[in-house]
Design an enzyme around this catalytic site. Structure first.
Site, PDB file in Angstrom:
ATOM      1  CG  ASP A  33     -11.606  24.935 -84.260  1.00  0.00           C
ATOM      2  OD1 ASP A  33     -12.206  24.805 -82.815  1.00  0.00           O
ATOM      3  OD2 ASP A  33     -10.405  24.732 -83.971  1.00  0.00           O
ATOM      4  CG  ASP A  37     -15.374  27.234 -88.441  1.00  0.00           C
ATOM      5  OD1 ASP A  37     -15.127  28.111 -87.704  1.00  0.00           O
ATOM      6  OD2 ASP A  37     -14.111  26.896 -88.125  1.00  0.00           O
ATOM      7  CB  SER A  82       1.738  53.862 -68.754  1.00  0.00           C
ATOM      8  OG  SER A  82       2.457  54.663 -68.096  1.00  0.00           O
ATOM      9  CE  LYS A 115       3.987  45.278 -69.522  1.00  0.00           C
ATOM     10  NZ  LYS A 115       4.117  45.487 -70.326  1.00  0.00           N
ATOM     11  CE  LYS A 289      -3.531  45.065 -62.905  1.00  0.00           C
ATOM     12  NZ  LYS A 289      -4.812  44.278 -63.805  1.00  0.00           N
ATOM     13  CE  LYS A 313       8.768  45.556 -69.342  1.00  0.00           C
ATOM     14  NZ  LYS A 313       8.568  46.200 -70.403  1.00  0.00           N
ATOM     15  CB  CYS A 423      30.781  31.667-105.960  1.00  0.00           C
ATOM     16  SG  CYS A 423      32.005  30.648-106.628  1.00  0.00           S
ATOM     17  CB  CYS A 428      32.415  27.388-105.326  1.00  0.00           C
ATOM     18  SG  CYS A 428      32.917  28.091-103.340  1.00  0.00           S
TER      19      CYS A 428
END
Length: 667
Positions: A33, A37, A82, A115, A289, A313, A423, A428
Site C-alpha cells: 500500500d 500511495d 427492487s 446480497k 438470478k 433474506k 453513587c 460501595c
C-alpha cells in the site's frame, strides 16, 4: 521539459491503473500500500506542477476535489428495479417452480450472489471512461454522486482493456468493511461525535458528504452485480457479463457462483447463512438470478421487481421479546447504568437475554416499562440494543431510584452532568470491585492474575477494601481463595510486587480519577514528576495545562482533597510504590517540536505506549492528522488517517522507521 512531464504523468497513470486492477479485480496485488500511495503522491505533485495535463479520470481524483455544491438529479437509462424477497427455503422453491413454468423446455442455470448490505449505485461508462454515477433514488432518477464515487479506489475511472462499447450502465453496491467501520466510529468517539449505527449507514452518509476529500478518507468499497443498459456490446448470459466487466477491471464479488441446478442454489444460500460473519463486510441475504439473458427478457418484470431474480433474506438480526426487568449496575466511578433483562429470544443464531439501555434518559425516550414487548437488534458482535416498544403492556412507568442499588446510599445527578446519576459512597462494594479491576488492569498497574473472580472473593471476604490492601495480602490469605495453589499464589504475589515499580503515570491512571484517562495521566506525570507535587497543585495551574482544562482540573483537586484519598496515598507510599516519573532532560529530547499521529496496529507498542514514547522525546502526539502533522506512523489495518495523510502530503513511516527515530538513528 513539458512534454517529458506529460509522458511521465501518463506512465504513472497507467502504472496506478494496473495496480488498481490487480488489487481489486483479480485480488493479486504486486506492491505494498505504501508503494502505491507513493505513486499517487508522485503523480499528484506532477499534476500540480503541470495542471494543463490533469484530467477528470486521473487517479488523483480519488483524493477528493474539495467541497461540492450539492447533488443534482440523474435519470437512469434503464429503471433500477427492487427485488422481491423470500424468507424460507420453501419460498425459494416456490419461486423456482414459477420460473420453470414460464421458461418450460429450457435448461435453467442460476447465478447466486451475496446480497451486500450497502447502498445501490448506478455507474455510467462511455467508451470505457466513468462519466457519471447516481444513487438508486426512486428507481428512475437518482442523486448525482459522481464526485464522491470517483474517490472509491475499487471503482475504475477508466477500464483497463476489453471490447469497445459506446455506453454501459453498471449497477452495484457501495459498502464499508467492518474494520473500517470500527475505525471510523473509534475516531468519531475520540472526537466526541455521534457514532454510526452500522456499516450501511456509514456508507450512505459518507457517499452523500459535500466534502469529497472526507468521502475519500472513509475507505468505501464497491462490488458490481448487474447490467442496467448497454449500447455496443451484447451478452448471452449474466455470468458472461460479470466475467467481461471483471476483465475490464471492474470489481466483481469472488463469491458469486454459477449453479447448474436448484439444489446447488439452496446449498449455497444455506452455506452463507451459516458463515456470513466470516466475511469482512455485512451481508443480509443472497440474490438468485436467471443466468440466461434471453430467459430474463422472456420473464420480464412487474412494475417494481424483475420476475427473473429474487432475494433470499437471512433471518433478521432483529427479534421481539418481553422486558422482564430493568437492572441497575454501578461502575467504578459510581455511574449507575441501566440494562434490560429480557425473556430469552434467538436472534441471528444467538440467544439474547439482556440489552444495553445506556442511561435513564434512554428509558424515558423509549417509554420503556417492565412487561413491554420490544424490538431488539443485534449487528455482528455488537451488544444487543432495544430499538423500540412494539407493544406497551407494562403497568408501571420506570422511576429513577433515589438510592444506590448496591449500597443503598443516596445517589446524585451532578450539575455538570446531562444524563449520569452516580453513587458517591467510596465504600460501595460494586464500585470497589470495578475500581480494583481497573487498578490492576494491563494499562494501569498491570497485576496479572488479579482478575474478576479473585477480586470478588477478596472483597466478599473483606480482605481488600481499597487499593492499598492489595499490597498487604499474604500467601496465607490467598490460600483461602478457590483454586489457589502454591504456584498461583506465588505468581500473584510476584505480580503485585512488580507493580510497585510502575511509573507515576500508570499510578495516576490506576487511581481512577474522574475524567483523567491514560493520556492525561501521562501529561500530569511529565509535568509534576512526583505524586506529592500533583496532590498540592493549584487549580489555576492545572487548568492552564494543555489538554487538561477546567473540568478535569476541578476533578483532580476534588479527588485529592478527600481525607480518604490522602490516607490511601499515605498507605501506598508506605507499601513502597513508586510515586515518581523519570523525565528526560532536554538534551535527550531528540524529537523536540515534531508532531506525530499513529494509525493501525503496531507490533511492539500499544497506541498509548507509542504516544508516551514520542512525548518523552519532546514531540507531540495527536489523534488527528492535519497539515501541521510531521509524521504519520502506520501499522497494520491503517484507518482513514492514512488516506488523509496521503492527501495532505504528510510523511508516512512504518514501525521500523519509527523505532529508528526513537532510538536516535534517524531524524
Amino acid at each position: 521539459m513539458s512534454q517529458k512531464a506529460r509522458k511521465q504523468i501518463e506512465i504513472l497513470r497507467q502504472e496506478i491503473r494496473k495496480h488498481d486492477y490487480l488489487y481489486y479485480a483479480v485480488s493479486q496485488p504486486q506492491i505494498a500500500d505504501k508503494e502505491y500511495d507513493d505513486l499517487i503522491l508522485k503523480l499528484k505533485h506532477l499534476e500540480e506542477q503541470y495542471p494543463q495535463y490533469k484530467t477528470e479520470d486521473s487517479p488523483t481524483v480519488r483524493l477528493g476535489s474539495g467541497i461540492i455544491d450539492g447533488f443534482g438529479a440523474l435519470r437512469h437509462k434503464a429503471k433500477m428495479l427492487s427485488l422481491d424477497n423470500t424468507y424460507s427455503v420453501q419460498e425459494l422453491k416456490d419461486w423456482d417452480n414459477r420460473v420453470r413454468k414460464l421458461v418450460a423446455g429450457n435448461s435453467i442455470e442460476y447465478v447466486v450472489e451475496l446480497k451486500i448490505d450497502g447502498i445501490s449505485a448506478n455507474l455510467t461508462y462511455e467508451k470505457s471512461r466513468l462519466t457519471q454515477a447516481a444513487t438508486r433514488g426512486d428507481g428512475e432518477t437518482g442523486e448525482d454522486v459522481s464526485a464522491n464515487i470517483k474517490t472509491i479506489r475499487a471503482i475504475p475511472l477508466v477500464f483497463m482493456s476489453g471490447d469497445a462499447f459506446e455506453l454501459m450502465e453498471i449497477r452495484g453496491e457501495v459498502y464499508m468493511d467492518k474494520k473500517d467501520f470500527r475505525l471510523l466510529n473509534r475516531e468519531k468517539q475520540e472526537n466526541g461525535q455521534a457514532l454510526f449505527a452500522n456499516p450501511r449507514n456509514a456508507a450512505s452518509g459518507s457517499l452523500k458528504l459535500l466534502d469529497t476529500s472526507l468521502t475519500a478518507s472513509r475507505r468505501l468499497s464497491f462490488f458490481a452485480h448487474s447490467l442496467g443498459y448497454c449500447r455496443g456490446l451484447n451478452f448471452k448470459t449474466h455470468w458472461e457479463f460479470l466475467e467481461k466487466i471483471k476483465n475490464f477491471g471492474m470489481r466483481v464479488n469472488p463469491q458469486n457462483k454459477l449453479c447448474r441446478n436448484f439444489d446447488e442454489v439452496i446449498d449455497y444460500c444455506e452455506f452463507w447463512q451459516k458463515n456470513r460473519d466470516s466475511l469482512d463486510y455485512e451481508i443480509d441475504g443472497m440474490v438468485i438470478k436467471l443466468n440466461s439473458l434471453s430467459d430474463q427478457d422472456k420473464l420480464g418484470a412487474t412494475m417494481k421487481s424483475p420476475r427473473w431474480a429474487i432475494a433470499y433474506k437471512f433471518p433478521a438480526r432483529q427479534a421481539t421479546t418481553e422486558i422482564l426487568d430493568i437492572v441497575l449496575n454501578v461502575g467504578r466511578t459510581g455511574v449507575i447504568t441501566p440494562s434490560a433483562s429480557l425473556k430469552p429470544v434467538e436472534c441471528s443464531g444467538v440467544t439474547i437475554s439482556s440489552a444495553t439501555l445506556h442511561n435513564f434518559d434512554e428509558i424515558k425516550r423509549l417509554g420503556l416499562r417492565i412487561g413491554d414487548t420490544v424490538l431488539i437488534e443485534r449487528a455482528g458482535d455488537v451488544i444487543p440494543k432495544i430499538v423500540k416498544v412494539v407493544k406497551s403492556s407494562g403497568k408501571k412507568a420506570f422511576v429513577i431510584p433515589k438510592a444506590c442499588p448496591v449500597c443503598k446510599e443516596k445517589i446524585f445527578k451532578e450539575k455538570d452532568e446531562d444524563v449520569a446519576y452516580r453513587c458517591i459512597n467510596p465504600s460501595c462494594p460494586q464500585q470497589i470491585e470495578r475500581a480494583l479491576l481497573h487498578f490492576a488492569s494491563r494499562t494501569a498497574m498491570d497485576i496479572q492474575g488479579f482478575g474478576q473472580s479473585v477480586v470478588k472473593q477478596l472483597v466478599s471476604m473483606n480482605l481488600v477494601r481499597n487499593f492499598a490492601d492489595i499490597y498487604k495480602l499474604s500467601a496465607r490469605e490467598l490460600a483461602n481463595l478457590e483454586l489457589f495453589k502454591d504456584k498461583k499464589i506465588n505468581n500473584l504475589l510476584a505480580a503485585i510486587e512488580a507493580s510497585k515499580k510502575q511509573p507515576l503515570s500508570r499510578l495516576i491512571f490506576a487511581l481512577g480519577i474522574r475524567h483523567v484517562g491514560e493520556k492525561a495521566s501521562f501529561i500530569l506525570a511529565q509535568r509534576y514528576k512526583d505524586l506529592d507535587n500533583l496532590m498540592h497543585a493549584r487549580l489555576e495551574d492545572l487548568d492552564e495545562i494543555y489538554e487538561i482544562g477546567s473540568v478535569m482540573a476541578g476533578s483532580i483537586k476534588d479527588y485529592f482533597a478527600q481525607e480518604s484519598v490522602k490516607k490511601l496515598i499515605s498507605e501506598l507510599n508506605r507499601s513502597g510504590l513508586n510515586t515518581h516519573e523519570d523525565v528526560p532532560d532536554s538534551a535527550k529530547q531528540i524529537l523536540s517540536g515534531k508532531k506525530f499521529v499513529f494509525t493501525g496496529e503496531l507490533k511492539e507498542y500499544s497506541r498509548l505506549q507509542a504516544e508516551q514514547l514520542v512525548r518523552k522525546l519532546g514531540a507531540d502526539a495527536s489523534s488527528s492528522v492535519s497539515k501541521n502533522t510531521d509524521f504519520l506512523v502506520s501499522g497494520e489495518n491503517a484507518g482513514s488517517k492514512y488516506n488523509k495523510a496521503v492527501s495532505l502530503g504528510v510523511k508516512i513511516i512504518n514501525e521500523d522507521k519509527f523505532k529508528e527515530m526513537i532510538n536516535g538513528r534517524e531524524k
